[in-house]
Design a protein around this motif. Structure first.
Motif, PDB file in Angstrom:
ATOM      1  N   LEU A  64     -52.562  -6.962  -9.729  1.00 55.29           N
ATOM      2  CA  LEU A  64     -54.039  -6.351  -9.395  1.00 55.29           C
ATOM      3  C   LEU A  64     -54.391  -8.056  -9.571  1.00 55.29           C
ATOM      4  O   LEU A  64     -55.241  -8.830  -9.257  1.00 55.29           O
ATOM      5  CB  LEU A  64     -54.847  -5.825 -10.051  1.00 55.29           C
ATOM      6  N   SER A  65     -53.813  -9.099 -10.444  1.00 53.57           N
ATOM      7  CA  SER A  65     -53.844 -10.606 -11.156  1.00 53.57           C
ATOM      8  C   SER A  65     -52.843 -11.476 -11.122  1.00 53.57           C
ATOM      9  O   SER A  65     -53.062 -12.894 -11.133  1.00 53.57           O
ATOM     10  CB  SER A  65     -54.008 -10.159 -12.514  1.00 53.57           C
ATOM     11  N   VAL A  66     -51.829 -11.544 -10.430  1.00 52.94           N
ATOM     12  CA  VAL A  66     -50.497 -12.465 -10.164  1.00 52.94           C
ATOM     13  C   VAL A  66     -51.280 -12.591  -9.139  1.00 52.94           C
ATOM     14  O   VAL A  66     -51.387 -11.933  -7.529  1.00 52.94           O
ATOM     15  CB  VAL A  66     -49.312 -12.145 -10.285  1.00 52.94           C
ATOM     16  N   LYS A  67     -51.567 -14.513  -8.654  1.00 55.08           N
ATOM     17  CA  LYS A  67     -51.693 -14.500  -7.364  1.00 55.08           C
ATOM     18  C   LYS A  67     -51.141 -15.639  -7.020  1.00 55.08           C
ATOM     19  O   LYS A  67     -50.948 -15.741  -4.953  1.00 55.08           O
ATOM     20  CB  LYS A  67     -53.670 -14.910  -7.190  1.00 55.08           C
ATOM     21  N   THR A  68     -50.529 -16.674  -7.600  1.00 58.94           N
ATOM     22  CA  THR A  68     -49.573 -17.488  -6.930  1.00 58.94           C
ATOM     23  C   THR A  68     -48.107 -16.831  -7.606  1.00 58.94           C
ATOM     24  O   THR A  68     -47.978 -16.739  -8.342  1.00 58.94           O
ATOM     25  CB  THR A  68     -49.801 -18.837  -7.404  1.00 58.94           C
ATOM     26  N   PRO A  69     -47.452 -17.304  -6.748  1.00 61.70           N
ATOM     27  CA  PRO A  69     -46.365 -16.670  -6.681  1.00 61.70           C
ATOM     28  C   PRO A  69     -45.056 -17.665  -7.866  1.00 61.70           C
ATOM     29  O   PRO A  69     -44.294 -17.219  -8.551  1.00 61.70           O
ATOM     30  CB  PRO A  69     -45.464 -16.940  -5.473  1.00 61.70           C
ATOM     31  N   VAL A  70     -45.711 -19.345  -8.277  1.00 60.06           N
ATOM     32  CA  VAL A  70     -45.130 -19.703  -8.575  1.00 60.06           C
ATOM     33  C   VAL A  70     -45.088 -19.434 -10.019  1.00 60.06           C
ATOM     34  O   VAL A  70     -46.844 -19.131 -10.990  1.00 60.06           O
ATOM     35  CB  VAL A  70     -46.011 -21.545  -9.108  1.00 60.06           C
ATOM     36  N   GLY A  71     -43.929 -18.878 -10.871  1.00 63.92           N
ATOM     37  CA  GLY A  71     -44.399 -18.754 -12.203  1.00 63.92           C
ATOM     38  C   GLY A  71     -44.454 -17.473 -12.823  1.00 63.92           C
ATOM     39  O   GLY A  71     -45.309 -16.920 -13.548  1.00 63.92           O
ATOM     40  N   GLY A  72     -43.732 -16.570 -11.801  1.00 66.89           N
ATOM     41  CA  GLY A  72     -44.543 -15.235 -11.321  1.00 66.89           C
ATOM     42  C   GLY A  72     -43.697 -13.930 -13.108  1.00 66.89           C
ATOM     43  O   GLY A  72     -45.237 -14.043 -13.200  1.00 66.89           O
ATOM     44  N   TYR A  73     -43.183 -14.994 -13.399  1.00 68.47           N
ATOM     45  CA  TYR A  73     -41.820 -14.379 -14.318  1.00 68.47           C
ATOM     46  C   TYR A  73     -42.857 -14.288 -15.706  1.00 68.47           C
ATOM     47  O   TYR A  73     -42.730 -13.558 -16.414  1.00 68.47           O
ATOM     48  CB  TYR A  73     -40.510 -14.585 -14.005  1.00 68.47           C
ATOM     49  N   LEU A  74     -42.902 -15.391 -15.574  1.00 68.21           N
ATOM     50  CA  LEU A  74     -43.521 -15.866 -16.620  1.00 68.21           C
ATOM     51  C   LEU A  74     -45.105 -15.383 -16.814  1.00 68.21           C
ATOM     52  O   LEU A  74     -45.435 -15.047 -18.182  1.00 68.21           O
ATOM     53  CB  LEU A  74     -43.950 -17.372 -16.233  1.00 68.21           C
ATOM     54  N   LYS A  75     -45.886 -15.315 -15.538  1.00 67.36           N
ATOM     55  CA  LYS A  75     -47.200 -14.815 -16.376  1.00 67.36           C
ATOM     56  C   LYS A  75     -46.943 -13.074 -16.207  1.00 67.36           C
ATOM     57  O   LYS A  75     -47.707 -12.527 -16.552  1.00 67.36           O
ATOM     58  CB  LYS A  75     -47.515 -15.274 -14.045  1.00 67.36           C
ATOM     59  N   GLY A  76     -45.552 -12.730 -15.343  1.00 62.21           N
ATOM     60  CA  GLY A  76     -45.696 -10.829 -15.424  1.00 62.21           C
ATOM     61  C   GLY A  76     -45.289 -10.585 -17.321  1.00 62.21           C
ATOM     62  O   GLY A  76     -45.935  -9.876 -18.267  1.00 62.21           O
ATOM     63  N   LEU A  77     -44.423 -12.315 -18.254  1.00 58.32           N
ATOM     64  CA  LEU A  77     -43.698 -12.129 -19.138  1.00 58.32           C
ATOM     65  C   LEU A  77     -45.235 -11.703 -19.859  1.00 58.32           C
ATOM     66  O   LEU A  77     -45.608 -11.549 -21.300  1.00 58.32           O
ATOM     67  CB  LEU A  77     -43.372 -12.313 -19.764  1.00 58.32           C
ATOM     68  N   GLY A  78     -46.006 -12.529 -19.708  1.00 54.75           N
ATOM     69  CA  GLY A  78     -47.713 -13.318 -20.360  1.00 54.75           C
ATOM     70  C   GLY A  78     -48.463 -12.168 -20.409  1.00 54.75           C
ATOM     71  O   GLY A  78     -49.250 -11.189 -21.720  1.00 54.75           O
ATOM     72  N   ILE A  79     -48.516 -11.310 -19.100  1.00 54.78           N
ATOM     73  CA  ILE A  79     -49.684 -10.161 -18.767  1.00 54.78           C
ATOM     74  C   ILE A  79     -49.433  -8.571 -20.118  1.00 54.78           C
ATOM     75  O   ILE A  79     -49.641  -8.607 -20.728  1.00 54.78           O
ATOM     76  CB  ILE A  79     -49.197  -9.676 -17.815  1.00 54.78           C
TER      77      ILE A  79
END
Length: 127
Positions: A64-79
């Motif tokens: 629901l929260s990750v909108k842009t694929p750039v740095g997606g793995y870091l966003k997932g880790l941060g979430i």
């Protein structure tokens, strides 16, 4: 887009995802508590269900929260990390106890789920 705006956007996605995961977790725990009370579910099942709730909450929050694929793995880790910290604070305050070992386990699980969910989701969005 400037680097500062990208960083703000990524931070916004991580904060939003952490809050969404925490809210979903609270809702699922309340729903499970109601079901357990009505159905008389054994106490031994609670840890497994709590782990499943954490996994589902982080996975859905990433979707629901990750909108842009750039740095997606870091966003997932941060979430995952944000969720683990927030949920341990909230449930620790509600339960009256805090476990450092539990926090480490939650961080490991939530970060792994966040990473897998973000990589999967951003890969699917790219194609």
């Amino acid at each position: 887009m400037s680097a500062e705006i990208k960083n703000r956007s990524a931070l916004h996605e991580i904060l939003k995802g952490s809050l969404v995961a925490t809210l979903l977790s609270v809702l699922f725990v309340l729903l499970f508590a109601l079901i357990a009370r009505l159905a008389g579910i054994a106490v031994e099942t609670v840890p497994a269900v709590n782990t499943a709730i954490k996994i589902i909450s982080v996975f859905l929050a990433v979707m629901l929260s990750v909108k842009t694929p750039v740095g997606g793995y870091l966003k997932g880790l941060g979430i995952g990390l944000g969720f683990a910290v927030l949920s341990n604070i909230i449930f620790g305050l509600l339960g009256g106890s805090f476990s450092f070992a539990g926090l480490i386990t939650d961080v490991a699980i939530a970060c792994a789920v966040g990473l897998v969910a973000a990589v999967s989701y951003t890969h699917l969005r790219a194609h």
